[in-house]
Structures are given as structure tokens and as C-alpha cells.
Design an enzyme around this catalytic site. Structure first.
Site, PDB file in Angstrom:
ATOM      1  N   ASP A 181       0.846  -1.202   0.000  1.00 17.33           N
ATOM      2  CA  ASP A 181       0.000   0.000   0.000  1.00 17.33           C
ATOM      3  C   ASP A 181       0.877   1.246   0.000  1.00 17.33           C
ATOM      4  O   ASP A 181       2.048   1.191   0.411  1.00 17.33           O
ATOM      5  CB  ASP A 181      -0.863   0.049   1.276  1.00 17.33           C
ATOM      6  CG  ASP A 181      -1.994  -0.968   1.262  1.00 17.33           C
ATOM      7  OD1 ASP A 181      -2.209  -1.620   0.224  1.00 17.33           O
ATOM      8  OD2 ASP A 181      -2.660  -1.096   2.302  1.00 17.33           O
TER       9      ASP A 181
ATOM     10  N   ARG B  48      -0.947  -0.738  -8.733  1.00 17.45           N
ATOM     11  CA  ARG B  48      -2.365  -0.516  -8.390  1.00 17.45           C
ATOM     12  C   ARG B  48      -2.578   0.998  -8.344  1.00 17.45           C
ATOM     13  O   ARG B  48      -2.013   1.673  -7.483  1.00 17.45           O
ATOM     14  CB  ARG B  48      -2.703  -1.123  -7.042  1.00 17.45           C
ATOM     15  CG  ARG B  48      -4.133  -0.796  -6.595  1.00 17.45           C
ATOM     16  CD  ARG B  48      -4.277  -0.793  -5.103  1.00 17.45           C
ATOM     17  NE  ARG B  48      -4.277  -2.139  -4.563  1.00 17.45           N
ATOM     18  CZ  ARG B  48      -3.909  -2.419  -3.316  1.00 17.45           C
ATOM     19  NH1 ARG B  48      -3.508  -1.460  -2.501  1.00 17.45           N
ATOM     20  NH2 ARG B  48      -3.920  -3.647  -2.877  1.00 17.45           N
TER      21      ARG B  48
HETATM   22  P1  FDA Z   1     -14.553   8.478  -4.887  1.00 22.23           P
HETATM   23  O1  FDA Z   1     -14.085   8.589  -3.488  1.00 22.23           O
HETATM   24  O2  FDA Z   1     -14.561   9.712  -5.741  1.00 22.23           O
HETATM   25  O3  FDA Z   1     -15.995   7.850  -4.861  1.00 22.23           O
HETATM   26  C1  FDA Z   1     -16.768   7.676  -6.021  1.00 22.23           C
HETATM   27  C2  FDA Z   1     -18.032   6.904  -5.680  1.00 22.23           C
HETATM   28  O4  FDA Z   1     -17.693   5.599  -5.194  1.00 22.23           O
HETATM   29  C3  FDA Z   1     -18.862   7.539  -4.562  1.00 22.23           C
HETATM   30  O5  FDA Z   1     -19.717   8.522  -5.037  1.00 22.23           O
HETATM   31  C4  FDA Z   1     -19.570   6.319  -4.023  1.00 22.23           C
HETATM   32  O6  FDA Z   1     -20.635   5.962  -4.878  1.00 22.23           O
HETATM   33  C5  FDA Z   1     -18.521   5.250  -4.093  1.00 22.23           C
HETATM   34  N1  FDA Z   1     -17.713   5.211  -2.865  1.00 22.23           N
HETATM   35  C6  FDA Z   1     -16.412   5.549  -2.745  1.00 22.23           C
HETATM   36  N2  FDA Z   1     -15.980   5.375  -1.483  1.00 22.23           N
HETATM   37  C7  FDA Z   1     -17.029   4.924  -0.791  1.00 22.23           C
HETATM   38  C8  FDA Z   1     -17.227   4.581   0.563  1.00 22.23           C
HETATM   39  N3  FDA Z   1     -16.251   4.681   1.476  1.00 22.23           N
HETATM   40  N4  FDA Z   1     -18.453   4.149   0.942  1.00 22.23           N
HETATM   41  C9  FDA Z   1     -19.463   4.027   0.042  1.00 22.23           C
HETATM   42  N5  FDA Z   1     -19.332   4.374  -1.265  1.00 22.23           N
HETATM   43  C10 FDA Z   1     -18.148   4.796  -1.668  1.00 22.23           C
HETATM   44  N6  FDA Z   1      -5.494   4.757  -0.969  1.00 22.23           N
HETATM   45  C11 FDA Z   1      -4.227   5.075  -0.647  1.00 22.23           C
HETATM   46  O7  FDA Z   1      -3.925   6.244  -0.432  1.00 22.23           O
HETATM   47  N7  FDA Z   1      -3.271   4.090  -0.539  1.00 22.23           N
HETATM   48  C12 FDA Z   1      -3.553   2.775  -0.798  1.00 22.23           C
HETATM   49  O8  FDA Z   1      -2.662   1.927  -0.706  1.00 22.23           O
HETATM   50  C13 FDA Z   1      -4.884   2.440  -1.180  1.00 22.23           C
HETATM   51  N8  FDA Z   1      -5.225   1.157  -1.471  1.00 22.23           N
HETATM   52  C14 FDA Z   1      -6.474   0.885  -1.967  1.00 22.23           C
HETATM   53  C15 FDA Z   1      -6.779  -0.390  -2.430  1.00 22.23           C
HETATM   54  C16 FDA Z   1      -8.017  -0.659  -2.996  1.00 22.23           C
HETATM   55  C17 FDA Z   1      -8.334  -2.044  -3.501  1.00 22.23           C
HETATM   56  C18 FDA Z   1      -9.000   0.381  -3.098  1.00 22.23           C
HETATM   57  C19 FDA Z   1     -10.344   0.136  -3.711  1.00 22.23           C
HETATM   58  C20 FDA Z   1      -8.713   1.641  -2.632  1.00 22.23           C
HETATM   59  C21 FDA Z   1      -7.460   1.910  -2.048  1.00 22.23           C
HETATM   60  N9  FDA Z   1      -7.149   3.187  -1.583  1.00 22.23           N
HETATM   61  C22 FDA Z   1      -5.857   3.478  -1.245  1.00 22.23           C
HETATM   62  C23 FDA Z   1      -8.223   4.212  -1.393  1.00 22.23           C
HETATM   63  C24 FDA Z   1      -8.329   5.182  -2.570  1.00 22.23           C
HETATM   64  O9  FDA Z   1      -7.235   6.042  -2.602  1.00 22.23           O
HETATM   65  C25 FDA Z   1      -9.612   6.018  -2.476  1.00 22.23           C
HETATM   66  O10 FDA Z   1      -9.571   6.777  -1.314  1.00 22.23           O
HETATM   67  C26 FDA Z   1     -10.884   5.207  -2.473  1.00 22.23           C
HETATM   68  O11 FDA Z   1     -10.830   4.165  -3.393  1.00 22.23           O
HETATM   69  C27 FDA Z   1     -12.081   6.113  -2.806  1.00 22.23           C
HETATM   70  O12 FDA Z   1     -11.929   6.647  -4.091  1.00 22.23           O
HETATM   71  P2  FDA Z   1     -12.822   6.163  -5.334  1.00 22.23           P
HETATM   72  O13 FDA Z   1     -11.911   5.978  -6.494  1.00 22.23           O
HETATM   73  O14 FDA Z   1     -13.605   4.983  -4.973  1.00 22.23           O
HETATM   74  O15 FDA Z   1     -13.728   7.396  -5.725  1.00 22.23           O
END
Ligand code: FDA
Length: 309
Positions: free
Chosen positions: A132, A182
Site C-alpha cells: 500500500d 495498483r
Molecule cells: P470516490 O471517493 O470519488 O468515490 C466515487 C463513488 O464511489 C462515490 O460517489 C460512491 O458511490 C462510491 N464510494 C467511494 N468510497 C465509498 C465509501 N467509502 N463508501 C461508500 N461508497 C463509496 N489509498 C491510498 O492512499 N493508498 C492505498 O494503498 C490504497 N489502497 C487501496 C486499495 C483498494 C483495492 C481500493 C479500492 C482503494 C485503495 N485506496 C488506497 C483508497 C483510494 O485512494 C480512495 O480513497 C478510495 O478508493 C475512494 O476513491 P474512489 O476511487 O472509490 O472514488
């Protein structure tokens, strides 16, 4: 950055709040949506339930900022045991680890050696270990550890955060290694000169790096790509770009967190995309859970609903 997100990210670092809230029943009920349980068995059971739907998983024990070598060794032993348990159950489950959980703040060499031991054991079992990415002060050391381990093993991935201004250069520097990357948007609070802010800028940065990574896959470069996102707009963007480049649906993996966008996880898997779900477990869930609230402040209402019974 929205005020609520800023406040929540600050709250995620409060030991006092963690001590107050982790014990409360209403927080424990609310966290269950994202965390199947505190022990490995609960995480494995959740992996088994997803397996029924053809969705493989990634397991991670929660915990960060370990400063004692003995504790970091204990964390390493736990992950090694997790590999054995995954093998016993015959699951397609990889691992994800946080460098500060392995002691990077106090001992980069020791952290590298510990993660390498895990990658070596995982290699023999055909499993991948993803590293991560945490706050920006750890990026250089984390990438250094990744490069050193990748020089000897293919089954190691590193997380790259789209919001950092340095990310385009980091991706370019990793490409010659035949990396597994990733891409995520980024989950921490960062200074203005380090990372972009606001959903529009975060999304644009994520898609810009998506272009680079998919372009490299299409030109036959040696790399594996995982996209860690729940954002339907980002997923549409990935799909459109991949189609345009003539990439098959299984050319990359879409990774999501347990309990978030369950319907979309199933739908993508049914359409033939490779989807993998990251399941977190462990007692130290407070900072991680509050970062999940910060990603979607509407989740705070779910927490309050649990408070009101
Ligand atoms: P965004 O936050 O813009 O959300 C878009 C939409 O997705 C929302 O409108 C909602 O519909 C849905 N959604 C997103 N988060 C949600 C929640 N918590 N609850 C409900 N719905 C939600 N970060 C980092 O800094 N270091 C790391 O090592 C990792 N590792 C990692 C692994 C994996 C497998 C994932 C999926 C994510 C990470 N992250 C991470 C977290 C990443 O940086 C980010 O904060 C989250 O994925 C949220 O961003 P989204 O791309 O989902 O979009």
C-alpha cells in the site's frame, strides 16, 4: 478539499477519539459494513462468500505506525500464517500490506527484509503481495523497497496515488522494472504543493494515469495493472479507454473494498472483468474506518443512524 473530508481525515489520526469510539457498540455496528470481523476467520469466511460469486480477494490485517521491531515481526508472522490459511482453504486470495505496519518509520532496511520474506513465501504459493502507499513522507522509501523486492520477485505490486503531483514521474521510473501497479486516487490529507485537491482534479489525475497505464498495456510493455476504485465514472473511463485500445476485459484488474459498491462488483464480474475485493480485518480499524467515512461523508449518516438505534 471539502471541510467534512478535512475534519474526518484529521479525526482519523486522533488516538483519543479512537479510544473513545472503538469501544462503542454503535460504531462497531456501523463498521461491520466494511469489515466482516476483527479476526482472520471472519475475513476468510467473507472471502469464501465472495468466491461463490467468482470474485477473488485480497486480505489485509489492519494496523499502522508500528515502531517496535518485535511488533513488526509479529505482524510479519501473522501475514505468513494468513498465507497458510489461504492455501488450506484453497482460495484465490492475495495480500496487501502497509509499510508503517512493518516498521518503515523507524527501520527501512528491516521493513524491506520483512516484506521480502512475505513476498518470497507468497511466490512459492502463487500469490501476490501488494504494498500500500501511505502519506507522502513515505513514498520514496516505499518505492525504494518495491524496486528492491521487484528486482528479485515478480509477485509484488505497489500502490500509486493519482493525486500526487509526482505520480507521472514515478510511473515512468517504475515502467522499466516490469512492475505491477495498483492505481488509486489517494486517501490521505496532503499539503497543497504535494497533491491535487477536489473531486474534479482527483478524477482528472486518475484518468490521466489510466491513459498512461492502459497505453503501456496496449503497446505490449511488461506490466500488470490494477485499478482500485469504486467510482462508476472512473470505471466507465477505464472501460472506454480499454475498448478503444483493443484491450480485452481481462487485461487488467478492478479492485474494490469489501462492502462498497457490492452490486457493481458482481455486475463487472458477470460482464467478464477481473474484479478482486480487498477485505480488511483486525482490531485497529479506527483510522482506516474514518478514512472510509471521509471518502463518502454520506456514510457519517449511516454511523449516526446506528447511534440512534
Ligand atoms: P470516490 O471517493 O470519488 O468515490 C466515487 C463513488 O464511489 C462515490 O460517489 C460512491 O458511490 C462510491 N464510494 C467511494 N468510497 C465509498 C465509501 N467509502 N463508501 C461508500 N461508497 C463509496 N489509498 C491510498 O492512499 N493508498 C492505498 O494503498 C490504497 N489502497 C487501496 C486499495 C483498494 C483495492 C481500493 C479500492 C482503494 C485503495 N485506496 C488506497 C483508497 C483510494 O485512494 C480512495 O480513497 C478510495 O478508493 C475512494 O476513491 P474512489 O476511487 O472509490 O472514488
Amino acid at each position: 478539499m471539502g471541510l467534512t473530508r478535512e475534519i474526518l481525515l484529521r479525526a482519523s489520526r486522533s488516538e483519543w477519539l479512537a479510544a473513545q469510539l472503538t469501544r462503542r457498540k454503535f460504531t462497531q455496528r456501523a463498521v461491520r459494513r466494511f469489515l466482516p470481523g476483527e479476526d482472520l476467520e471472519s475475513a476468510l469466511d467473507a472471502a469464501g462468500a465472495l468466491r461463490v460469486h467468482g470474485i477473488p480477494t485480497i486480505l489485509t490485517l489492519l494496523g499502522e505506525h508500528v515502531k517496535q521491531e518485535e511488533e513488526a515481526e509479529g505482524v510479519t508472522r501473522h501475514f505468513l500464517e494468513t498465507l497458510d490459511r489461504i492455501t488450506e482453504r484453497g482460495y484465490d486470495s492475495d495480500l496487501s500490506v502497509k509499510p508503517t505496519h512493518f516498521g518503515i518509520e523507524v527501520d527501512v532496511e528491516g521493513t524491506c527484509a520483512r516484506i521480502k520474506r512475505l513476498v518470497e513465501a507468497a511466490d512459492g504459493l502463487g500469490r501476490t503481495v501488494a504494498i500500500d502507499m501511505e502519506d507522502s513522507p513515505f513514498v520514496d522509501d516505499t518505492l525504494d523497497i518495491y524496486r528492491r523486492i521487484r528486482a528479485e520477485h515478480r509477485n509484488v505490486a505497489v500502490c500509486i496515488q493519482g493525486y500526487l503531483f509526482r505520480t507521472a514521474a514515478d510511473i515512468e521510473s517504475l515502467l522499466p522494472l516490469g512492475p505491477t501497479i495498483r492505481l488509486v486516487k489517494g486517501a490521505y490529507t496532503e499539503p497543497r504543493d504535494v497533491a491535487c485537491r477536489g473531486k474534479r482534479a482527483l478524477d482528472a489525475a486518475f484518468l490521466e494515469h489510466t491513459d498512461t497505464l492502459l497505453g503501456r498495456l496496449a503497446d505490449g510493455s511488461d506490466l500488470r495493472v490494477f485499478f482500485g476504485t469504486h467510482d462508476p465514472r472512473m470505471i466507465d473511463g477505464i472501460q472506454e479507454r480499454a475498448d478503444r485500445l483493443g484491450l480485452p476485459k481481462d487485461a487488467f484488474e478492478i479492485q474494490m473494498l469489501y462492502g462498497i459498491q457490492r452490486g457493481l462488483q458482481l455486475q463487472l464480474a458477470e460482464q467478464g472483468y477481473r474484479v478482486r475485493v480487498l477485505i480488511s480485518y483486525g482490531e485497529e480499524w479506527f483510522p482506516w474506518y474514518v478514512r472510509r467515512l471521509a471518502e463518502r461523508p454520506a456514510n457519517v449518516f449511516l454511523l449516526l443512524r446506528n447511534l440512534l438505534g
